[in-house]
Design an enzyme around this catalytic site. Structure first.
Site, mmCIF file in Angstrom:
data_model
loop_
_atom_site.group_PDB
_atom_site.id
_atom_site.type_symbol
_atom_site.label_atom_id
_atom_site.label_comp_id
_atom_site.label_asym_id
_atom_site.label_seq_id
_atom_site.Cartn_x
_atom_site.Cartn_y
_atom_site.Cartn_z
ATOM 1 C CG ASP A 3 -2.212 0.695 1.042
ATOM 2 O OD1 ASP A 3 -2.293 1.545 0.145
ATOM 3 O OD2 ASP A 3 -3.165 0.413 1.801
ATOM 4 C CG ASP A 31 -9.373 2.564 -0.040
ATOM 5 O OD1 ASP A 31 -9.012 1.383 -0.146
ATOM 6 O OD2 ASP A 31 -8.670 3.440 0.504
#
Ligand code: GLA
Length: 734
Positions: free
Chosen positions: A484, A554
């Protein structure tokens, strides 16, 4: 395989790159100025009739050293423009010499034609598996006065309507030069009537890649990122199209940049309606000191031409990115169905909680458990511990190994989240090495999500992170890693660089990240890697070279995901797009949708779950077990079949796409309807990509259809009731 050739017609001084799918023509004009003649559908023989016409135009001055008044660089379509010699369009490069001068005038020097494709060291790239797959033209230009050389590198692939381009600058002068701008490719198109619109993929966090299509008007239009990553805000892809181009017809040129940092796509429509297109590293906050005898290699651009609309362009990207960009054992393996604990627990979990999720997952047939953020340092929320890649013992009483062993005993694979490029002020790493944080000493840096970037351009910084990660890989059984990056770059300053080298910081950062990725993916080949940057902030072809899949967004809202996945598919294969079923109401939008709708949308990508399985009732669990089974059946088709967009969510209330197996014996149709109304019209959809001769059976209803009729007269949507309805129809040849 059709013949792939790069021919140099000596007399006309024309290079013809041709592979039976596309042709690309370049001409060496008088005095060695290199012009662009053509890129598009393939043809065999060229008679030199398309030589660029000449005309004396006011205020368009002449080629230095040539008094012919009708010969001007200001209008001549070129392959790589010069700066300061009366070409007033956006320059391909700005190169400053010690004298302070940034004037240059590049002319033809020589060329070579090679089998295969040269390696671009340290950069992600399209590769070949054998030299027969491609031919490369290296066309070298030289400044008229200085020993500065520019290699224009063109690779044409056999059997793909694809050419890659990059640029290499070589400094053979005795002094250093400063590259302040350098395009990976330039293309000047004379007929802007054909390419009069451009498609781009702007967006935002939780709103990535929203298809945008606009007219190209006079002036300069730039699509770019200045955030150090490719960014949520503007993806590193555009397509030039005609206003009539649709999914199935019309011309399209796709430009996909194989790079994960600041990029820019510039389009200029000039005074006589010609287009100049430049793609490269963004010149914002960029410069590169090139010492004498050194060279600078740019990242490359993948150019795809389609004469039959956007689906054909995308199909070529899907195949190429899957087959010759993604690497490693997982690139063509079926990807496991996972459950990720992020939206289930966020930072609030214990070994016991995790075990309960794993128990449920095992019962439902889910194949992998991914432990997301919060397992390391003393991380209980997002303001600490980045940089401390060791287990948080107080939280995970069984330790990371205990969790991994438990997951494996239950028959699942185990995945783990990392954010290796970051540092929290509240961390051991910061305590020990405050200087690893990227900032200008003495100036307080900008925090974002309470975190900062590490200066990944520094070897010792990369090693500090790499050593910790390796220790985990060497002691815990890990099958998957989610990599990430949860903020954009700021304070781009590197304490190891001299004053005149500071403009190199952002690119060196990325080269450092690429090197780290190369080391880890090479040494741990069994691990399946997934890229992520607050969702899809670094969803790009560069990252795909190291990681075959990426967290798409997301935003897990099924309705918004239709838009995101639809437009992501323009440039990226389905096997790269991960998609999860999350809780309803959705955490990002508050919208409620059925488990079926969430399942159908997520099953159109690399499938998984991201919710607390323990909170589900018996009926929901049963439905999930069924979804898992259905996805296992359709998985090869979804991940490796041909994807075809049928109805765009950007154009109305109805969405449709489909997947077709390579042998056309199997297909899967996805239908979605967003909002309902009381007097619903009956919607229809025509299928595509099927075999006309085949008879297909709906696997569920057993209804039979001819391939021919499905593609010609189509079928009705189900008579949906309510908002946000979807349907999957699985067809098999009988
Ligand atoms: C990013 C990712 C999420 C999750 C969080 C954890 O936002 O996209 O999926 O991993 O980080 O902090």
């Amino acid at each position: 395989m059709s013949k792939t050739n790069v021919i140099f017609h000596q007399e006309e001084k024309v290079f013809h790159l041709n592979n039976g799918k596309v042709s690309y023509l370049i001409q060496i004009e008088e005095d060695g100025v290199v012009s662009h003649l053509y890129f598009g559908k393939s043809f065999e023989s060229y008679s030199n009739h398309k030589k660029y016409p000449r005309r004396d135009r006011g205020f368009s001055g002449n080629v230095p050293g040539n008094s012919e008044r009708a010969y001007s660089k200001d209008t001549l379509p070129q392959e790589f423009s010069s700066h300061g010699s009366m070409d007033y369009r956006i320059p391909s490069s700005i190169i400053r010499r010690e004298s302070g001068s940034n004037l240059h005038d590049f002319r033809y020097f020589d060329y070579r034609i090679e089998d295969g494709k040269p390696e671009l060291k340290g950069l992600p790239q399209v590769y070949t598996e054998s030299d027969e797959e491609a031919k490369t033209l290296v066309l070298t230009l030289k400044d008229r006065d200085q020993e500065i050389y520019v290699d224009l590198i063109y690779t044409i692939y056999s059997d793909r309507p694809t050419i890659t381009r990059s640029t290499k600058v070589r400094n053979l002068t005795a002094n250093s030069i400063s590259i302040e701008k350098i395009a990976s490719m330039q293309m000047d198109l004379t007929n802007s009537g054909i390419y009069d619109e451009v498609i781009s993929l702007p967006g935002a966090h939780v709103q990535e890649r929203q298809l945008q299509r606009e007219k190209i008007n006079a002036g300069i239009k730039t699509f770019e990122s200045r955030r150090g990553t490719t960014s949520h805000q503007m993806n590193s892809f555009i397509a030039l199209v005609n206003h009539d181009t649709n999914e199935f017809s019309g011309p399209a040129i796709g430009l996909n940049f194989v790079y994960s940092g600041n990029h820019s796509f510039e389009i200029e429509k000039d005074q006589i309606d010609q287009l100049r297109v430049l793609v490269g590293i963004n010149d914002y906050n960029f410069s590169w000191q090139l010492n004498s005898k050194e060279s600078f290699q740019t990242p490359e651009v993948i150019m795809v031409y389609s004469d039959s609309g956007l689906n054909q362009m995308s199909d070529n990207y899907h195949h190429l990115l899957r087959e010759r960009v993604a690497r490693g054992i997982h690139k063509d393996r079926q990807r496991p169905i996972l459950v990720n604990n992020w939206e289930a627990t966020y930072f609030d979990f214990t070994s016991e909680k995790i075990k309960k999720i794993v128990d449920e997952a095992a019962k439902l047939g889910i194949e992998m458990f991914v432990l997301d953020d919060g397992w390391f340092g003393h991380r209980d929320n997002d303001d600490s511990s980045l940089g401390d890649w060791f287990e948080y013992k107080e939280k995970l009483s069984d330790g990371l190994k205990g969790v991994s062993d438990y997951v494996h005993q239950k028959g699942l694979k185990f995945g783990l989240w990392f954010e290796p490029e970051m540092i929290s002020i509240d961390s051991k790493l910061y305590e020990q090495h405050p200087d690893y944080l990227m900032q200008e000493p003495g100036r307080s840096p900008s925090a974002s999500r309470d975190q900062h970037l590490l200066d990944m351009g520094r070897k010792e910084v990369r090693e500090a992170v790499e050593t910790q990660i390796r220790k985990i890989f060497d002691t815990v059984n890990i099958d998957y890693v989610k990599w990430d990056m949860n903020r954009s770059m700021s304070d781009a300053y590197s304490i190891i660089l001299n004053a005149q080298n500071q403009g190199e910081t952002a690119h060196r950062y990325l080269l450092g990240v690429y090197e780290l990725l190369e080391n880890l993916t090479r040494d741990y080949p069994e691990i399946l890697w997934e890229g992520c940057s607050g969702g899809g902030g670094r969803f790009d072809t560069g990252f795909l070279y190291y990681m075959p899949q990426s967290w798409t967004s997301d935003n897990t809202d099924a309705v918004e995901r239709m838009n995101i996945q639809y437009s992501t598919s323009l440039a990226y294969p389905i096997s790269s797009m991960t998609a999860h079923v999350s809780a309803s109401p959705n955490h990002q939008t508050g919208r409620s949708t059925s488990l079926k709708t969430r399942g159908d949308v997520a099953m159109s990508g690399v499938f998984g779950y991201e919710l607390d399985l323990e909170q589900l009732n018996a009926a929901e669990k049963e439905e999930i077990a069924e979804q898992v089974q259905s996805y296992q059946e359709i998985r090869p088709l979804v991940q490796y079949g041909d994807f075809i967009r049928l109805k765009s969510p950007y154009k109305g209330n109805n969405v449709a796409w489909m997947f077709v197996s390579q042998d056309q014996k199997e297909a899967l149709l996805f239908l979605g309807r967003i909002l309902t109304n009381a007097q619903a019209v009956f919607n229809e959809v025509k299928l595509a990509g099927l075999n006309k001769e085949f008879v297909y059976e709906d696997v569920e209803t057993k209804e039979k259809y001819y391939g021919d009729e499905l593609m010609t007269i189509g079928m009705y949507y189900p008579d949906f009731y309510g908002d946000y309805q979807t349907q999957m129809i699985h067809l098999r040849k009988i």
